[in-house]
Design a protein around this motif. Structure first.
Motif, mmCIF file in Angstrom:
data_model
loop_
_atom_site.group_PDB
_atom_site.id
_atom_site.type_symbol
_atom_site.label_atom_id
_atom_site.label_comp_id
_atom_site.label_asym_id
_atom_site.label_seq_id
_atom_site.Cartn_x
_atom_site.Cartn_y
_atom_site.Cartn_z
ATOM 1 N N THR A 19 -36.314 -15.165 -37.917
ATOM 2 C CA THR A 19 -36.093 -14.093 -36.953
ATOM 3 C C THR A 19 -35.592 -12.855 -37.685
ATOM 4 O O THR A 19 -34.930 -12.958 -38.717
ATOM 5 C CB THR A 19 -35.053 -14.482 -35.891
ATOM 6 O OG1 THR A 19 -33.841 -14.847 -36.538
ATOM 7 C CG2 THR A 19 -35.539 -15.639 -35.048
ATOM 8 N N THR A 20 -35.914 -11.712 -37.136
ATOM 9 C CA THR A 20 -35.407 -10.450 -37.669
ATOM 10 C C THR A 20 -34.838 -9.663 -36.499
ATOM 11 O O THR A 20 -35.529 -9.446 -35.499
ATOM 12 C CB THR A 20 -36.521 -9.634 -38.350
ATOM 13 O OG1 THR A 20 -37.107 -10.431 -39.379
ATOM 14 C CG2 THR A 20 -35.978 -8.349 -38.939
ATOM 15 N N CYS A 21 -33.594 -9.280 -36.611
ATOM 16 C CA CYS A 21 -32.937 -8.522 -35.560
ATOM 17 C C CYS A 21 -32.171 -7.374 -36.217
ATOM 18 O O CYS A 21 -31.735 -7.481 -37.365
ATOM 19 C CB CYS A 21 -31.984 -9.425 -34.782
ATOM 20 S SG CYS A 21 -31.528 -8.758 -33.184
ATOM 21 N N PRO A 26 -26.032 -9.222 -32.022
ATOM 22 C CA PRO A 26 -25.901 -10.685 -31.879
ATOM 23 C C PRO A 26 -27.098 -11.258 -31.112
ATOM 24 O O PRO A 26 -27.642 -10.611 -30.212
ATOM 25 C CB PRO A 26 -24.612 -10.846 -31.083
ATOM 26 C CG PRO A 26 -24.437 -9.566 -30.359
ATOM 27 C CD PRO A 26 -25.091 -8.503 -31.186
ATOM 28 N N TYR A 27 -27.502 -12.470 -31.484
ATOM 29 C CA TYR A 27 -28.578 -13.147 -30.764
ATOM 30 C C TYR A 27 -28.394 -14.650 -30.864
ATOM 31 O O TYR A 27 -27.656 -15.150 -31.712
ATOM 32 C CB TYR A 27 -29.954 -12.727 -31.293
ATOM 33 C CG TYR A 27 -30.248 -13.127 -32.713
ATOM 34 C CD1 TYR A 27 -30.931 -14.308 -32.991
ATOM 35 C CD2 TYR A 27 -29.865 -12.335 -33.790
ATOM 36 C CE1 TYR A 27 -31.216 -14.676 -34.297
ATOM 37 C CE2 TYR A 27 -30.141 -12.690 -35.094
ATOM 38 C CZ TYR A 27 -30.817 -13.866 -35.345
ATOM 39 O OH TYR A 27 -31.093 -14.230 -36.635
ATOM 40 N N VAL A 79 -25.825 -15.753 -33.668
ATOM 41 C CA VAL A 79 -26.021 -15.230 -35.013
ATOM 42 C C VAL A 79 -25.988 -13.715 -34.893
ATOM 43 O O VAL A 79 -26.369 -13.165 -33.868
ATOM 44 C CB VAL A 79 -27.385 -15.701 -35.578
ATOM 45 C CG1 VAL A 79 -27.635 -15.165 -36.964
ATOM 46 C CG2 VAL A 79 -27.478 -17.214 -35.539
ATOM 47 N N THR A 80 -25.540 -13.052 -35.918
ATOM 48 C CA THR A 80 -25.557 -11.594 -35.908
ATOM 49 C C THR A 80 -26.644 -11.111 -36.845
ATOM 50 O O THR A 80 -26.676 -11.497 -38.015
ATOM 51 C CB THR A 80 -24.193 -11.015 -36.324
ATOM 52 O OG1 THR A 80 -23.208 -11.491 -35.404
ATOM 53 C CG2 THR A 80 -24.212 -9.498 -36.302
ATOM 54 N N GLY A 81 -27.533 -10.294 -36.316
ATOM 55 C CA GLY A 81 -28.619 -9.759 -37.117
ATOM 56 C C GLY A 81 -28.103 -8.868 -38.232
ATOM 57 O O GLY A 81 -27.047 -8.241 -38.113
#
Length: 108
Positions: A19-21, A26-27, A79-81
């Motif tokens: 994933t890329t944020c 946060p996700y 998780v925090t991007g």
């Protein structure tokens, strides 16, 4: 995730999800129960015609922390991007003792 050939003994598998944020966002990653008949996030099923083969998806290698689709319990911590690709490992397990008809069992 491809488990390989199941012969009645516990069969582990792994897959990765990237994933890329954006930075500081946060996700949480949720995994559904899948499409197997009567599946839940704690009892997932692959299917071959009308026959089911149970399996689980976990956050850890000892296969103790279920990976589900709700905030708590059963899903990973947020998780925090960081703006870059982040990789999460999904640990799968087909439990021992399921003696089913040979076939190509799948789930989505």
């Amino acid at each position: 995730m491809a488990f390989g050939t199941y012969g009645g003994v516990a069969l582990p598998g792994t897959a990765t999800l990237t994933t890329t944020c954006t930075n500081t966002t946060p996700y949480t990653i949720y995994l559904s129960a899948g499409l197997g008949t009567a599946a839940t996030v704690t009892s997932r099923f692959m299917m071959a015609a009308a026959v089911t083969l149970g399996y689980g998806l976990y956050q850890d290698l000892p296969h103790t922390l279920n990976w589900g689709n709700t905030a708590s319990p059963g899903s990973p911590a947020s998780v925090t991007g960081n703006g870059a690709a982040q990789v999460a490992t999904i640990y799968g397990l087909v439990p021992a003792g399921q003696f089913v008809t040979p076939g190509n069992y799948t789930d989505t």
